[in-house]
Every structure is written in structure tokens, then in C-alpha cells.
Scaffold this motif. Structure first.
Motif, PDB file in Angstrom:
ATOM      1  N   VAL A 189      30.288   6.736 125.919  1.00 48.56           N
ATOM      2  CA  VAL A 189      29.117   6.147 125.247  1.00 48.56           C
ATOM      3  C   VAL A 189      27.841   6.695 125.866  1.00 48.56           C
ATOM      4  O   VAL A 189      26.906   7.114 125.169  1.00 48.56           O
ATOM      5  CB  VAL A 189      29.140   4.606 125.339  1.00 48.56           C
ATOM      6  N   ASN A 190      27.797   6.707 127.193  1.00 49.00           N
ATOM      7  CA  ASN A 190      26.604   7.196 127.889  1.00 49.00           C
ATOM      8  C   ASN A 190      26.338   8.670 127.606  1.00 49.00           C
ATOM      9  O   ASN A 190      25.194   9.129 127.670  1.00 49.00           O
ATOM     10  CB  ASN A 190      26.755   6.970 129.393  1.00 49.00           C
ATOM     11  N   ALA A 191      27.418   9.400 127.291  1.00 43.50           N
ATOM     12  CA  ALA A 191      27.281  10.828 126.964  1.00 43.50           C
ATOM     13  C   ALA A 191      27.014  11.055 125.478  1.00 43.50           C
ATOM     14  O   ALA A 191      26.876  12.203 125.046  1.00 43.50           O
ATOM     15  CB  ALA A 191      28.538  11.577 127.384  1.00 43.50           C
ATOM     16  N   GLY A 192      26.944   9.962 124.698  1.00 42.40           N
ATOM     17  CA  GLY A 192      26.677  10.082 123.268  1.00 42.40           C
ATOM     18  C   GLY A 192      27.880  10.500 122.440  1.00 42.40           C
ATOM     19  O   GLY A 192      27.734  10.852 121.271  1.00 42.40           O
ATOM     20  N   ARG A 193      29.074  10.455 123.020  1.00 48.11           N
ATOM     21  CA  ARG A 193      30.299  10.855 122.305  1.00 48.11           C
ATOM     22  C   ARG A 193      30.963   9.599 121.757  1.00 48.11           C
ATOM     23  O   ARG A 193      31.976   9.113 122.263  1.00 48.11           O
ATOM     24  CB  ARG A 193      31.202  11.645 123.247  1.00 48.11           C
ATOM     25  N   LEU A 194      30.396   9.072 120.696  1.00 48.37           N
ATOM     26  CA  LEU A 194      30.762   7.747 120.211  1.00 48.37           C
ATOM     27  C   LEU A 194      32.150   7.704 119.574  1.00 48.37           C
ATOM     28  O   LEU A 194      32.872   6.713 119.733  1.00 48.37           O
ATOM     29  CB  LEU A 194      29.706   7.244 119.224  1.00 48.37           C
ATOM     30  N   ASP A 195      32.544   8.727 118.846  1.00 49.06           N
ATOM     31  CA  ASP A 195      33.871   8.726 118.216  1.00 49.06           C
ATOM     32  C   ASP A 195      34.969   8.651 119.278  1.00 49.06           C
ATOM     33  O   ASP A 195      35.919   7.870 119.155  1.00 49.06           O
ATOM     34  CB  ASP A 195      34.062   9.974 117.345  1.00 49.06           C
ATOM     35  N   GLY A 224      33.422  -6.641 122.908  1.00 46.08           N
ATOM     36  CA  GLY A 224      31.972  -6.462 122.927  1.00 46.08           C
ATOM     37  C   GLY A 224      31.589  -5.001 123.022  1.00 46.08           C
ATOM     38  O   GLY A 224      30.628  -4.555 122.369  1.00 46.08           O
ATOM     39  N   LEU A 225      32.351  -4.242 123.811  1.00 46.71           N
ATOM     40  CA  LEU A 225      32.097  -2.805 123.932  1.00 46.71           C
ATOM     41  C   LEU A 225      32.339  -2.112 122.592  1.00 46.71           C
ATOM     42  O   LEU A 225      31.543  -1.251 122.182  1.00 46.71           O
ATOM     43  CB  LEU A 225      33.009  -2.203 125.000  1.00 46.71           C
ATOM     44  N   ILE A 226      33.401  -2.499 121.909  1.00 43.68           N
ATOM     45  CA  ILE A 226      33.707  -1.911 120.597  1.00 43.68           C
ATOM     46  C   ILE A 226      32.592  -2.211 119.599  1.00 43.68           C
ATOM     47  O   ILE A 226      32.154  -1.325 118.843  1.00 43.68           O
ATOM     48  CB  ILE A 226      35.067  -2.429 120.086  1.00 43.68           C
ATOM     49  N   GLU A 227      32.106  -3.439 119.605  1.00 45.74           N
ATOM     50  CA  GLU A 227      31.010  -3.817 118.705  1.00 45.74           C
ATOM     51  C   GLU A 227      29.762  -2.989 118.998  1.00 45.74           C
ATOM     52  O   GLU A 227      29.069  -2.541 118.073  1.00 45.74           O
ATOM     53  CB  GLU A 227      30.701  -5.308 118.848  1.00 45.74           C
ATOM     54  N   LYS A 228      29.487  -2.783 120.282  1.00 45.28           N
ATOM     55  CA  LYS A 228      28.317  -1.976 120.674  1.00 45.28           C
ATOM     56  C   LYS A 228      28.460  -0.542 120.170  1.00 45.28           C
ATOM     57  O   LYS A 228      27.515   0.043 119.627  1.00 45.28           O
ATOM     58  CB  LYS A 228      28.171  -1.990 122.189  1.00 45.28           C
ATOM     59  N   ILE A 229      29.652   0.031 120.340  1.00 43.30           N
ATOM     60  CA  ILE A 229      29.881   1.412 119.899  1.00 43.30           C
ATOM     61  C   ILE A 229      29.731   1.520 118.396  1.00 43.30           C
ATOM     62  O   ILE A 229      29.059   2.429 117.871  1.00 43.30           O
ATOM     63  CB  ILE A 229      31.285   1.871 120.341  1.00 43.30           C
ATOM     64  N   GLU A 230      30.338   0.581 117.672  1.00 40.04           N
ATOM     65  CA  GLU A 230      30.297   0.618 116.205  1.00 40.04           C
ATOM     66  C   GLU A 230      28.858   0.442 115.701  1.00 40.04           C
ATOM     67  O   GLU A 230      28.460   1.086 114.714  1.00 40.04           O
ATOM     68  CB  GLU A 230      31.208  -0.462 115.616  1.00 40.04           C
ATOM     69  N   LYS A 231      28.086  -0.387 116.395  1.00 39.57           N
ATOM     70  CA  LYS A 231      26.691  -0.568 116.016  1.00 39.57           C
ATOM     71  C   LYS A 231      25.891   0.705 116.213  1.00 39.57           C
ATOM     72  O   LYS A 231      25.084   1.112 115.346  1.00 39.57           O
ATOM     73  CB  LYS A 231      26.070  -1.704 116.836  1.00 39.57           C
ATOM     74  N   GLU A 232      26.124   1.387 117.360  1.00 39.40           N
ATOM     75  CA  GLU A 232      25.425   2.649 117.629  1.00 39.40           C
ATOM     76  C   GLU A 232      25.839   3.716 116.626  1.00 39.40           C
ATOM     77  O   GLU A 232      25.001   4.545 116.205  1.00 39.40           O
ATOM     78  CB  GLU A 232      25.689   3.111 119.057  1.00 39.40           C
ATOM     79  N   MET A 233      27.108   3.707 116.224  1.00 43.25           N
ATOM     80  CA  MET A 233      27.575   4.691 115.231  1.00 43.25           C
ATOM     81  C   MET A 233      26.904   4.460 113.882  1.00 43.25           C
ATOM     82  O   MET A 233      26.529   5.402 113.190  1.00 43.25           O
ATOM     83  CB  MET A 233      29.098   4.601 115.093  1.00 43.25           C
ATOM     84  N   THR A 234      26.720   3.183 113.536  1.00 36.48           N
ATOM     85  CA  THR A 234      26.055   2.850 112.274  1.00 36.48           C
ATOM     86  C   THR A 234      24.585   3.273 112.311  1.00 36.48           C
ATOM     87  O   THR A 234      24.060   3.817 111.334  1.00 36.48           O
ATOM     88  CB  THR A 234      26.142   1.330 112.019  1.00 36.48           C
ATOM     89  N   ASN A 235      23.938   3.039 113.454  1.00 35.73           N
ATOM     90  CA  ASN A 235      22.528   3.395 113.578  1.00 35.73           C
ATOM     91  C   ASN A 235      22.309   4.906 113.536  1.00 35.73           C
ATOM     92  O   ASN A 235      21.241   5.381 113.113  1.00 35.73           O
ATOM     93  CB  ASN A 235      21.960   2.851 114.885  1.00 35.73           C
ATOM     94  N   ASP A 236      23.314   5.662 113.959  1.00 36.51           N
ATOM     95  CA  ASP A 236      23.196   7.120 113.979  1.00 36.51           C
ATOM     96  C   ASP A 236      23.352   7.743 112.599  1.00 36.51           C
ATOM     97  O   ASP A 236      23.019   8.915 112.388  1.00 36.51           O
ATOM     98  CB  ASP A 236      24.239   7.736 114.933  1.00 36.51           C
ATOM     99  N   LYS A 237      23.919   6.961 111.664  1.00 34.08           N
ATOM    100  CA  LYS A 237      24.160   7.536 110.332  1.00 34.08           C
ATOM    101  C   LYS A 237      22.885   7.518 109.486  1.00 34.08           C
ATOM    102  O   LYS A 237      22.028   6.712 109.649  1.00 34.08           O
ATOM    103  CB  LYS A 237      25.281   6.733 109.628  1.00 34.08           C
TER     104      LYS A 237
END
Length: 237
Positions: A189-195, A224-237
Motif C-alpha cells: 500500500v505504501n508503495a502504491g501497489r494496490l492490486d 479495515g485494511l482491505i476497506e482502506k485499500i479498496e477505497k484508495e483503488m476507487t479514488n484512483d479510478k
């Protein structure tokens, strides 16, 4: 020898109770071993003194811990597999020095010195560990993953993390595998590799869920970590 072993065992009991008096017992047993030339038993005592100075808060002294681990390394024979344990503990001492130096905001050169020391010790330990030392191999690879991650080299960290997970699964320790997967997910996540981060987090959740209520807190944190990742993935789209 019987007296040396008995006094050493007393030291072990006191150390497990986090009592500083364990040092006195170990230091009483060492000369007894020296009198009869029992180097393996003396090496065990030195190794345990390293633990005492590393783990007991009232004694905490990483310089002393390093001294005794090095003494154990000297005393164990060249073919003794316990040399790998001494090297691993020396690696841990170096890594804990890095943690302390980072907290104290010391210069980058000082931080890298401690990381390089830790790296060298763990690499030596890996060379000595037999293939069936599954738990020790899991720990060593996890520590190497941490070292490379803290050095900012996630690409080198990932193969070691994957090896650690593989060894944890070999010994049926899905909890340990989950912990490593969750830590990898955070690094990704910190490296921006969300997938990739999401894949590791979901795998960690599946591991934790096999423990049910015993891992309730970890399950919630991972969700909670999964929710955070999924939220960041949505924001990136």
C-alpha cells in the motif's frame, strides 16, 4: 557437570520469570563448565545470557547481548547447528539497534550500518540452517524481508516474505503466514501497489479466519485494511 547444569537451569527459570538474578546463576555456572572443559554447555549458558540482556527490561543492554551471543558463537563447534541460532540473534540485536536509532532520528548512515549488520548475520544464518529447520527458516526470511523493506527495497523484500510464508504454511502455522501477508500488504500500500496489496490482505484474512474468535482482533484489523485499500483503488479510478 551436574552442578553446572542445575545452576544453569535455575538461571533459565529466573530468566523466564524476567528476573535479573538469572545473570548471577549463569555467571556461577560458566566457571564450572570451564573447569571440566564442557564447551557446549558453556556455549548454551552464554547464549542464554544474551537472551537475558536482550529481553529482560531491567537488564536491557544490547552491547552485552551481542557480547554473549558472540561468545556462544565462538564456543559452539563449526558443525554445530546452534551456530545459526547465535547468528540469528546477532542479526536481531543489530535490527533492534536500527529500530532504536530510527526512533532517535539518527543519521541515515547510522541506520544503514545497523541494517547491513543485520543483513549479514541473517544471511550467514541461512547458510547454516538445515532444510528441515522450518521454523528457523521462516523467521530468518521474515527478518530479511523486514530489513530490505526498511532499507526501501521492497522488490528484494518480497521474495523473502514469500519464502517465510511458504515455510509457515509447511509447518501449519497459518497465523504466522497471515501476519506476514498483512505486513506485506501494508508495505505494498505504501508503495502504491494496490492490486498486489489487496491480494495479500485477502489471503491474510482467509488465514486469520481459520482461527475464528481466537483471531477476532486481527480479523477486524485486516478487514479495515482491505476497506482502506479498496477505497484508495476507487479514488484512483
Amino acid at each position: 557437570r551436574t552442578l553446572a547444569v542445575s545452576v544453569g537451569q535455575l538461571g533459565n527459570i529466573l530468566r523466564e520469570q524476567s528476573k535479573p538474578e538469572c545473570v548471577r546463576a549463569y555467571e556461577e555456572a560458566i566457571p564450572l563448565c570451564q573447569r571440566i572443559g564442557d564447551k557446549p554447555e558453556e556455549a548454551i549458558l552464554a547464549f542464554n545470557l544474551g537472551h537475558a540482556y536482550k529481553d529482560i527490561p531491567a537488564l536491557r543492554d544490547l552491547a552485552q547481548a551481542e557480547r554473549w551471543y558472540r561468545r556462544g558463537l565462538e564456543l559452539f563447534g563449526d558443525d554445530d547447528p546452534r551456530r545459526a541460532h547465535c547468528l540469528g540473534q546477532l542479526g536481531l540485536v543489530a535490527y533492534e539497534r536500527f529500530i532504536e536509532a530510527r526512533a532517535a532520528k539518527l543519521l541515515k548512515a547510522e541506520l544503514l550500518k545497523h541494517l547491513n549488520d543485520a543483513l549479514g548475520f541473517y544471511q550467514q544464518a541461512l547458510q547454516l540452517l538445515p532444510p528441515n529447520a522450518v521454523n528457523d527458516l521462516a523467521v530468518a526470511h521474515n527478518q530479511l524481508g523486514l530489513i530490505y523493506k526498511d532499507a526501501g527495497d521492497l522488490d528484494r523484500a518480497l521474495p523473502h516474505y514469500r519464502e517465510s510464508i511458504r515455510y509457515e504454511e509447511m509447518q501449519g502455522n497459518l497465523y504466522g503466514a497471515a501476519q506476514t501477508r498483512a505486513n506485506v500488504a501494508i508495505g505494498l500500500v505504501n508503495a502504491g501497489r494496490l492490486d498486489d496489496a489487496l491480494a495479500y490482505a485477502l489471503a491474510a484474512l482467509r488465514n486469520y479466519e481459520t482461527y475464528g474468535e481466537r483471531a477476532a482482533e486481527e480479523i477486524q484489523k485486516t478487514k479495515g485494511l482491505i476497506e482502506k485499500i479498496e477505497k484508495e483503488m476507487t479514488n484512483d479510478k
